[in-house]
Write a protein that holds these residues in place. Structure first.
Motif, short mmCIF file in Angstrom:
data_model
loop_
_atom_site.label_atom_id
_atom_site.label_comp_id
_atom_site.label_asym_id
_atom_site.label_seq_id
_atom_site.Cartn_x
_atom_site.Cartn_y
_atom_site.Cartn_z
N GLN A 1 24.62 66.70 63.44
CA GLN A 1 24.01 67.93 63.94
C GLN A 1 23.06 68.59 63.07
O GLN A 1 22.15 69.27 63.42
CB GLN A 1 25.54 68.72 64.41
N LEU A 2 23.45 68.58 61.64
CA LEU A 2 22.53 69.21 60.80
C LEU A 2 21.13 68.47 60.68
O LEU A 2 20.30 69.14 60.69
CB LEU A 2 23.08 69.35 59.15
N VAL A 3 21.27 67.34 60.76
CA VAL A 3 19.93 66.41 60.68
C VAL A 3 19.10 66.77 61.90
O VAL A 3 17.86 67.04 61.55
CB VAL A 3 20.45 65.01 60.81
N GLU A 4 19.77 67.01 62.95
CA GLU A 4 18.97 67.22 64.19
C GLU A 4 18.49 68.55 64.33
O GLU A 4 17.20 68.84 64.41
CB GLU A 4 20.02 67.11 65.38
N ALA A 5 19.04 69.44 63.67
CA ALA A 5 18.85 71.03 63.57
C ALA A 5 17.68 71.02 62.42
O ALA A 5 16.63 71.59 62.73
CB ALA A 5 19.90 71.91 63.02
N VAL A 6 17.55 70.30 61.54
CA VAL A 6 16.48 70.32 60.63
C VAL A 6 15.23 69.69 61.15
O VAL A 6 14.00 70.09 60.98
CB VAL A 6 16.86 69.72 59.32
N ALA A 7 15.46 68.41 61.91
CA ALA A 7 14.41 67.81 62.55
C ALA A 7 13.53 68.70 63.44
O ALA A 7 12.42 68.86 63.74
CB ALA A 7 14.70 66.47 63.12
N ALA A 8 14.38 69.51 64.20
CA ALA A 8 13.95 70.41 65.29
C ALA A 8 13.35 71.71 64.77
O ALA A 8 12.79 72.17 65.58
CB ALA A 8 15.02 70.51 66.24
#
Length: 510
Positions: free
Chosen positions: A71-78
């Motif tokens: 979830q954190l990876v997705e938030a950073v990527a987005a």
């Protein structure tokens, strides 16, 4: 290299602890070291951790992926958060968003290590991120440039392919958009420049430079070592020859001047001249404007014979007929594979079209005499397009092929040409005559003559410089030699229209 907005200092000096990591990092920006994967590996080694770089779709681009919070990876990527840091089961993890050249895309740099991130480690991660972004931007710029070069190269090839099938109107239309005036000419020469496959791109670039894009420069689709240049002006041809003189292991062959519709013929001449260039000290040769057999025959009678030979194709729709004739011209001049590459179609397409022409003409292109005769007719169709046939000759009294070929001028030409072979004690003339009769097959020729196949190949190869014509590769040069043998009666006439030579049902031979 400037720092980010968090106040980090510049990375062009040693680190705060006196280490040389900044200089090591900058080494990765030098031309010989620009590789994102190497930078990621260097970062992992320098901070003594596990590092990964992935895109916004989760694909691993470099490094080894540590366990991460998806979830954190997705938030950073987005882009919802710029970075994230946490401690999990004795591991200290940092995620940082990597900006891509394309604003719609992004990546994530993940760094995990067993010890907390001190200032040194944080500086290293921050500045490494900047280097990665610079390298990604450079890669994209390079890739965009390569895509543009490939597109331009493909466009030049498309223009050449249109010229090869005599569609000069479409070729000019395509060229006008990017190179105005490139084909504003009725005639041109074709040059083939030969270097090494590894140096061909650079050689093509130099050809473009010396001609200042006034010529059509094409990477040959059939031979990896060749660059094809269509030169409208004589000055450009001189520049090309001067270019060859200062390059080692590079040769050039040029054609005589032809109309754009005869680009395929000019290409064949350039290839013939290129073979001669290999034996010249200046590594350059121009196709000799020698006496061609069709110039020794009455034009009206020759045109009438050509029209009768190709008459079975007149029943086809115009576009189909033009397609079959253009393909057959190239297929007779080169191999089916090479013709397919030049035309931009499959070799099966070339073979299928040629087989259809074979069926319509009632002949077999495995017979070199048939190939030579049909090749002659196709050349006459273009060269004597404005010459009317002799309508006074009826079908019954039309001049047969044997009478066209055996006139006094033709016999003199054929005798003079083949007499050059008599000077060799190996009886090259006998070998060549048998080789032609056997369809250019060295093994069958060897069986007929009772010699080794390699001996046959050596004899044919030895005949090439004597006759100043390419034989083993086929094409116009070989067909002229075949016609010389037919003129002297050393070979039998081919079957055309399904009838044997001299048969009363044959409209070609009388």
């Amino acid at each position: 290299m400037a720092g980010r907005e968090d106040g980090n200092r510049r990375a062009g000096v040693r680190g705060a602890d006196g280490s040389a990591w900044a200089e090591e990092l900058l080494e990765h920006l030098r031309p010989g070291g620009r590789d994102v994967r190497r930078v990621v590996a260097w970062l992992a080694d320098t901070v003594q951790g596990v590092v990964s770089l992935q895109d916004d779709a989760g694909r691993l681009l470099a490094g080894t992926r540590p366990p991460l919070d998806d979830q954190l990876v997705e938030a950073v990527a987005a882009g919802r958060i710029a970075s994230a840091a946490w401690e999990d089961q004795g591991r200290h993890v940092r995620l940082v968003r990597v900006t891509y050249p394309n604003p719609a895309a992004a990546g994530v740099l993940a760094v995990a290590r067993e010890t907390p991130f001190d200032r040194r480690a944080s500086d290293i991660v921050t500045h490494t991120l900047q280097v990665i972004e610079l390298l990604l931007k450079a890669d994209e710029t390079t890739a965009a440039g390569l895509r543009l070069e490939r597109a331009t190269s493909d466009l030049r090839l498309a223009i050449l392919q249109l010229l090869m099938v005599e569609d000069t109107v479409a070729a000019r239309r395509v060229a006008a958009g990017l190179w105005p005036g490139l084909l504003d000419t009725d005639s041109a020469c074709v040059h083939v420049v030969e270097g090494t496959a590894e140096e061909r791109d650079r050689l093509a670039g130099e050809c473009l430079d010396v001609t200042q894009e006034r010529a059509l420069v094409v990477l040959c689709p059939a031979v990896d070592e060749h660059v094809i240049v269509v030169t409208p002006g004589e000055a450009d041809a001189r520049e090309l020859r001067a270019l060859i003189g200062r390059r080692p292991r590079t040769f050039i062959g040029g054609s005589a001047r032809h109309s754009l519709a005869r680009t395929a013929t000019a290409y064949g001449q350039a290839m013939s001249a290129l073979a001669v260039a290999h034996f010249r000290p200046d590594k350059a040769a121009v196709y000799a404007e020698r006496t061609h057999p069709e110039r020794l025959i009455d034009p009206a009678a020759l045109r009438g014979w050509t029209d009768r030979l190709l008459r079975p194709l007149d029943t086809l729709p115009h576009h189909t007929r033009a397609e079959l004739l253009a393909t057959t011209r190239l297929g007779l001049e080169f191999t089916a594979v090479s013709a397919a590459k030049v035309m931009g179609v499959s070799r099966n397409t070339v073979r299928a079209r040629m087989e259809r022409v074979e069926a319509l003409l009632g002949t077999d292109f495995a017979d070199l005499t048939a190939r030579a005769v049909v090749h002659l007719a196709l050349n006459i169709q273009i060269g004597l397009a404005d010459t009317p046939a002799d309508d006074g000759l009826s079908q019954a009294t039309a001049v047969p092929l044997r009478d066209l070929l055996t006139g006094p001028a033709m016999r003199t030409w054929a005798q003079d040409l083949l007499a050059h072979l008599d000077k060799d004690t190996r009886d090259l003339r006998r070998t060549l005559r048998t080789w032609i009769a056997e369809g250019g097959n060295a093994e069958r020729t060897a069986q007929t003559l009772g010699v080794h196949a390699q001996t046959v190949r050596e004899h044919v190869r030895s005949a090439e410089p004597v006759l100043e014509r390419r034989l083993l590769t086929g094409g116009s040069d070989l067909y002229e030699v075949v016609l010389a043998h037919l003129t002297l009666g050393d070979l039998s006439e081919p079957v055309l229209h399904g009838a044997k030579p001299g048969h009363p049902d044959s409209p070609v031979h009388g």
